[in-house]
Design a protein around this motif. Structure first.
Motif, mmCIF file in Angstrom:
data_model
loop_
_atom_site.group_PDB
_atom_site.id
_atom_site.type_symbol
_atom_site.label_atom_id
_atom_site.label_comp_id
_atom_site.label_asym_id
_atom_site.label_seq_id
_atom_site.Cartn_x
_atom_site.Cartn_y
_atom_site.Cartn_z
ATOM 1 N N GLU A 190 -11.698 9.066 17.504
ATOM 2 C CA GLU A 190 -11.515 9.153 16.054
ATOM 3 C C GLU A 190 -12.896 9.113 15.402
ATOM 4 O O GLU A 190 -13.874 8.779 16.066
ATOM 5 C CB GLU A 190 -10.629 7.952 15.613
ATOM 6 C CG GLU A 190 -10.213 7.962 14.155
ATOM 7 C CD GLU A 190 -9.189 9.055 13.823
ATOM 8 O OE1 GLU A 190 -8.679 9.699 14.741
ATOM 9 O OE2 GLU A 190 -8.932 9.259 12.631
ATOM 10 N N TRP A 191 -12.984 9.473 14.128
ATOM 11 C CA TRP A 191 -14.234 9.400 13.345
ATOM 12 C C TRP A 191 -15.366 10.225 13.967
ATOM 13 O O TRP A 191 -16.542 9.855 13.880
ATOM 14 C CB TRP A 191 -14.698 7.936 13.208
ATOM 15 C CG TRP A 191 -13.611 6.968 12.861
ATOM 16 C CD1 TRP A 191 -12.816 6.996 11.753
ATOM 17 C CD2 TRP A 191 -13.187 5.824 13.625
ATOM 18 N NE1 TRP A 191 -11.919 5.953 11.789
ATOM 19 C CE2 TRP A 191 -12.127 5.221 12.926
ATOM 20 C CE3 TRP A 191 -13.601 5.273 14.830
ATOM 21 C CZ2 TRP A 191 -11.464 4.087 13.389
ATOM 22 C CZ3 TRP A 191 -12.945 4.145 15.286
ATOM 23 C CH2 TRP A 191 -11.891 3.559 14.565
ATOM 24 N N GLY A 192 -15.013 11.299 14.643
ATOM 25 C CA GLY A 192 -16.042 12.116 15.281
ATOM 26 C C GLY A 192 -16.407 11.656 16.687
ATOM 27 O O GLY A 192 -17.177 12.320 17.376
ATOM 28 N N ASN A 193 -15.859 10.491 17.120
ATOM 29 C CA ASN A 193 -16.097 10.051 18.502
ATOM 30 C C ASN A 193 -15.369 10.975 19.474
ATOM 31 O O ASN A 193 -14.297 11.500 19.148
ATOM 32 C CB ASN A 193 -15.559 8.622 18.715
ATOM 33 C CG ASN A 193 -16.405 7.582 17.990
ATOM 34 O OD1 ASN A 193 -17.422 7.915 17.388
ATOM 35 N ND2 ASN A 193 -15.971 6.331 18.064
ATOM 36 N N ASP A 236 -22.267 3.180 20.835
ATOM 37 C CA ASP A 236 -22.489 3.480 22.257
ATOM 38 C C ASP A 236 -21.564 2.639 23.155
ATOM 39 O O ASP A 236 -21.244 3.043 24.264
ATOM 40 C CB ASP A 236 -23.976 3.309 22.635
ATOM 41 C CG ASP A 236 -24.568 1.999 22.124
ATOM 42 O OD1 ASP A 236 -23.834 1.198 21.501
ATOM 43 O OD2 ASP A 236 -25.773 1.770 22.337
ATOM 44 N N TRP A 237 -21.101 1.504 22.665
ATOM 45 C CA TRP A 237 -20.130 0.697 23.417
ATOM 46 C C TRP A 237 -18.796 1.440 23.498
ATOM 47 O O TRP A 237 -18.175 1.506 24.556
ATOM 48 C CB TRP A 237 -19.889 -0.660 22.737
ATOM 49 C CG TRP A 237 -21.015 -1.631 22.922
ATOM 50 C CD1 TRP A 237 -22.154 -1.693 22.175
ATOM 51 C CD2 TRP A 237 -21.125 -2.650 23.921
ATOM 52 N NE1 TRP A 237 -22.956 -2.699 22.644
ATOM 53 C CE2 TRP A 237 -22.363 -3.312 23.712
ATOM 54 C CE3 TRP A 237 -20.310 -3.090 24.962
ATOM 55 C CZ2 TRP A 237 -22.789 -4.372 24.509
ATOM 56 C CZ3 TRP A 237 -20.731 -4.152 25.751
ATOM 57 C CH2 TRP A 237 -21.955 -4.781 25.532
ATOM 58 N N VAL A 238 -18.381 1.975 22.346
ATOM 59 C CA VAL A 238 -17.067 2.631 22.274
ATOM 60 C C VAL A 238 -17.053 3.908 23.111
ATOM 61 O O VAL A 238 -16.088 4.198 23.801
ATOM 62 C CB VAL A 238 -16.702 2.931 20.800
ATOM 63 C CG1 VAL A 238 -15.429 3.762 20.723
ATOM 64 C CG2 VAL A 238 -16.539 1.623 20.036
ATOM 65 N N MET A 239 -18.173 4.659 23.061
ATOM 66 C CA MET A 239 -18.187 5.942 23.762
ATOM 67 C C MET A 239 -18.782 5.868 25.163
ATOM 68 O O MET A 239 -19.198 6.881 25.716
ATOM 69 C CB MET A 239 -18.886 6.986 22.905
ATOM 70 C CG MET A 239 -17.977 7.438 21.776
ATOM 71 S SD MET A 239 -18.526 8.948 21.034
ATOM 72 C CE MET A 239 -19.858 8.353 20.026
ATOM 73 N N ALA A 240 -18.786 4.667 25.756
ATOM 74 C CA ALA A 240 -19.257 4.525 27.134
ATOM 75 C C ALA A 240 -18.433 5.440 28.040
ATOM 76 O O ALA A 240 -17.283 5.760 27.723
ATOM 77 C CB ALA A 240 -19.097 3.071 27.576
ATOM 78 N N SER A 241 -19.026 5.846 29.166
ATOM 79 C CA SER A 241 -18.328 6.797 30.036
ATOM 80 C C SER A 241 -17.003 6.218 30.528
ATOM 81 O O SER A 241 -16.036 6.938 30.701
ATOM 82 C CB SER A 241 -19.213 7.172 31.220
ATOM 83 O OG SER A 241 -19.484 6.007 31.990
ATOM 84 N N GLU A 242 -16.956 4.912 30.744
ATOM 85 C CA GLU A 242 -15.703 4.289 31.191
ATOM 86 C C GLU A 242 -15.410 3.025 30.376
ATOM 87 O O GLU A 242 -16.285 2.503 29.685
ATOM 88 C CB GLU A 242 -15.762 3.973 32.692
ATOM 89 C CG GLU A 242 -15.402 5.183 33.566
ATOM 90 C CD GLU A 242 -13.963 5.667 33.365
ATOM 91 O OE1 GLU A 242 -13.081 4.820 33.147
ATOM 92 O OE2 GLU A 242 -13.735 6.886 33.428
ATOM 93 N N ASN A 270 -19.193 -9.282 9.463
ATOM 94 C CA ASN A 270 -20.199 -9.107 10.517
ATOM 95 C C ASN A 270 -19.679 -8.245 11.668
ATOM 96 O O ASN A 270 -20.058 -8.444 12.825
ATOM 97 C CB ASN A 270 -20.660 -10.464 11.054
ATOM 98 C CG ASN A 270 -21.412 -11.266 10.010
ATOM 99 O OD1 ASN A 270 -22.382 -10.765 9.434
ATOM 100 N ND2 ASN A 270 -20.947 -12.468 9.724
ATOM 101 N N ALA A 271 -18.772 -7.340 11.338
ATOM 102 C CA ALA A 271 -18.169 -6.490 12.380
ATOM 103 C C ALA A 271 -18.956 -5.187 12.493
ATOM 104 O O ALA A 271 -19.093 -4.462 11.516
ATOM 105 C CB ALA A 271 -16.703 -6.190 12.045
ATOM 106 N N PRO A 272 -19.488 -4.919 13.674
ATOM 107 C CA PRO A 272 -20.268 -3.683 13.852
ATOM 108 C C PRO A 272 -19.379 -2.432 13.809
ATOM 109 O O PRO A 272 -18.163 -2.534 13.973
ATOM 110 C CB PRO A 272 -20.908 -3.865 15.233
ATOM 111 C CG PRO A 272 -20.144 -4.926 15.919
ATOM 112 C CD PRO A 272 -19.435 -5.737 14.885
ATOM 113 N N PRO A 273 -19.995 -1.275 13.593
ATOM 114 C CA PRO A 273 -19.210 -0.039 13.534
ATOM 115 C C PRO A 273 -18.667 0.375 14.905
ATOM 116 O O PRO A 273 -19.294 0.084 15.922
ATOM 117 C CB PRO A 273 -20.218 0.999 13.022
ATOM 118 C CG PRO A 273 -21.552 0.463 13.407
ATOM 119 C CD PRO A 273 -21.432 -1.034 13.384
#
Ligand code: HEC
Length: 210
Positions: free
Chosen positions: A166-169, A110-116, A102-105
């Motif tokens: 990573e992964w295009g992020n 949008d959580w990972v790439m937040a501005s801060e 149940n682990a999201p990507p």
């Protein structure tokens, strides 16, 4: 008598005249050839140094492209922390998460790439549970454990810099000082995991803030 003597003497040793001597040009040419050959030889042998280092001339741009950037080195550290803390078991090496856990990507999240990174640092330190929307999709059946005891501040910053790039992020680097500051600010929280709504209530600092 004496006058005869002196005039004879003068004719035996004529005064030297400027420009009369001939320099051996052949010698000059031989010397030039020997030095030319010598220089070529030293060049070919790289003066005894490794050809990998001194052989081909590299432009500044080529050299810069060959040496790892600060971001490359940070990501390398972050990738190790990603394995060490077990993120890889749930979120996978490709960052796509896992239905079984149940682990999201993390890729394109949008959580990972937040501005801060104010919320991300808290997620890694204390974990997260309950309903959460990641890039418009609902999750919430899994629980992410707290990992603040497994990773030090430098590793928390590195693992987040890694998943943000990573992964295009593509997102800014997370600083160790920021991880340390948030760890200190949340020290009284204990081990309770965050909920998504609790995290969303925490304002993101402006870029450049500590
Ligand atoms: C045991 C499995 C597990 C491990 C280990 C784990 N996570 Fe998670 N992670 C989850 C789950 C499950 C959620 C969603 C929790 C929820 O539903 O509220 C989550 C959510 C997240 C989120 C927010 C949602 C998203 O997908 O963007 C981030 C960011 C994240 N994890 C990063 C990490 C990092 C970095 C590590 C390692 C330091 C890590 N996780 C380790 C299971 C795990």
């Amino acid at each position: 008598m004496s006058a005869e003597c002196c005039s004879n003497h003068n004719s035996d040793h004529p005064k030297p005249k400027a420009g009369a001597a001939t320099f051996p040009m052949v010698l000059v040419m031989i010397l030039a050839l020997v030095s030319y050959y010598g220089c070529t030889k030293v060049d070919q042998l790289n003066g005894g140094f490794s050809a990998k280092v001194f052989g081909p001339y590299l432009g500044e741009d080529e050299l810069m492209a060959m040496s790892p950037s600060a971001m490359d080195l940070l990501k390398e550290k972050g990738k190790s922390a990603y394995a060490k803390a077990g993120c890889v078991a749930c979120h996978q090496a490709n960052g796509l998460g896992s239905d079984a856990q149940n682990a999201p990507p993390l890729a394109a999240s949008d959580w990972v790439m937040a501005s801060e990174s104010d919320r991300l640092i808290r997620i890694v330190l204390h974990g997260i549970s309950g309903p959460i929307q990641v890039s418009g999709k609902e999750y919430g059946k899994g629980v992410m454990p707290p990992l603040g005891a497994v990773l030090n501040d430098e590793e928390v910053a590195a693992v987040l810099t890694y998943i943000r790039n990573e992964w295009g992020n593509a997102a800014s680097e997370v600083k160790t000082e920021k991880a340390a500051a948030i760890r200190a600010a949340t020290a009284t929280r204990g081990g309770a995991p965050w909920s998504a709504s609790e995290l969303l209530a925490i304002p993101l600092s402006k870029p450049g803030d500590k």
